[in-house]
Each structure stands twice: as C-alpha cells, then as structure tokens.
Scaffold this motif. Structure first.
Motif, PDB file in Angstrom:
ATOM      1  N   ASN A  40      -0.677   5.423  -3.545  1.00 57.13           N
ATOM      2  CA  ASN A  40      -1.272   4.375  -3.133  1.00 57.13           C
ATOM      3  C   ASN A  40      -2.457   4.673  -3.648  1.00 57.13           C
ATOM      4  N   PRO A  62      -3.641  -4.562  -2.113  1.00 56.22           N
ATOM      5  CA  PRO A  62      -2.258  -3.704  -1.021  1.00 56.22           C
ATOM      6  C   PRO A  62      -1.349  -5.773  -1.327  1.00 56.22           C
ATOM      7  N   MET A 111       1.798   1.277  -2.802  1.00 56.10           N
ATOM      8  CA  MET A 111       1.757   1.266  -1.163  1.00 56.10           C
ATOM      9  C   MET A 111       0.425   0.818  -1.122  1.00 56.10           C
ATOM     10  N   HIS A 113      -3.206   1.157   0.599  1.00 58.26           N
ATOM     11  CA  HIS A 113      -4.235   1.877   0.944  1.00 58.26           C
ATOM     12  C   HIS A 113      -3.297   3.007   2.427  1.00 58.26           C
ATOM     13  N   ASP A 114      -2.749   1.662   2.577  1.00 55.37           N
ATOM     14  CA  ASP A 114      -1.099   2.864   3.256  1.00 55.37           C
ATOM     15  C   ASP A 114      -0.693   4.291   2.865  1.00 55.37           C
ATOM     16  N   ALA A 116      -0.520   6.780   5.236  1.00 61.14           N
ATOM     17  CA  ALA A 116       0.780   7.523   6.388  1.00 61.14           C
ATOM     18  C   ALA A 116       2.428   6.390   5.891  1.00 61.14           C
ATOM     19  N   LYS A 117       2.193   5.429   5.034  1.00 66.88           N
ATOM     20  CA  LYS A 117       4.063   4.321   5.073  1.00 66.88           C
ATOM     21  C   LYS A 117       4.422   5.243   4.025  1.00 66.88           C
TER      22      LYS A 117
END
Length: 137
Positions: A40, A62, A111, A113-114, A116-117
């Motif tokens: 990220n 993003p 990915m 700023h995600d 968690a992904k």
C-alpha cells in the motif's frame, strides 16, 4: 465509423494483449513463476516523505494496476512500464516500482490504501505471471 471499428477491435484484443501492442502475432508473452505479495502507499510500507511516489518516480494512485518487482526480475526484462498479467487477477498490470534489494523472484501488487485487502492477499507462492518485454530502443 473507423473509431467504432478500431474500438471494437481493441476491445476484442484486450483479452490477449493491451491495445498498446501492435498485433497478437508479433507479441511474445514470457512466463515466470514468482512469489506475490501486496503493498500500500502508506508511510510504514514505503517512505515517510511521500508514500505514493514509486522508485522510478511514478505517482501511484488507488485503483491503479501497478506492481513492484524484485531487482533480479528487472534483469529478466520486467523493467519500468512492462505489461504483466497475474494469475488469478483480472486486467493488465504495469511495472511502476522496484523492491528493496533483499527480495528475489518476487512481485508486490499495489493495492492503494486498502491495508486489509493487502493483508488478505498475504504472500502467495508459485504465482504465474505473463509479461511482454519493453522495446527500450
């Protein structure tokens, strides 16, 4: 009319190649098996100064289909701007960043700023990628 025909032809070829490549017969897709992680544009994973600026100076945003590559893969032809297909992911990615020298035979999928992904993706081994070497002449 020509625009519609050209757009339809380009859309049809998108499954095989990106529209920036002349034709399917002249394209040689190379295949590699690599480890693939995700990253990220956050200061803790990149640089504190400007986490969206990649090693070659590209500004990552993003939603971009961008990857970073280990430096040994650069020597194999995965240079800045190389188009890449990644097993299990839709679309065509572009090499926009390079990884720290300690990594080998690895890509890092951007990915945004995600976080968690990216954590859900984790690190996957033996991911097949296809790429077309750039003609940097």
């Amino acid at each position: 009319m020509r625009r519609k025909v050209r757009a339809a032809a380009c859309a049809g070829l998108l499954l095989l190649i990106s529209c920036g490549v002349a034709n399917a017969e002249s394209v040689e897709w190379k295949t590699l098996s690599v480890a693939a992680s995700a990253y990220n544009s956050v200061a803790s994973q990149t640089t504190k100064h400007d986490p969206s600026v990649a090693a070659w100076g590209d500004v990552l945003k993003p939603g971009m289909h961008a990857i970073a590559v280990s430096r040994d893969l650069i020597k194999k032809g995965l240079t800045h701007g190389t188009k890449v297909k990644i097993q299990g992911l839709p679309g065509i990615y572009v090499v926009r960043d390079k990884m720290a020298a300690r990594w080998t035979n690895k890509i890092d999928i951007y990915m945004g700023h995600d976080v968690a992904k990216a954590r859900d993706w984790g690190i996957q081994h033996d991911i097949r990628i296809l790429y077309v070497e750039n003609d940097n002449s």
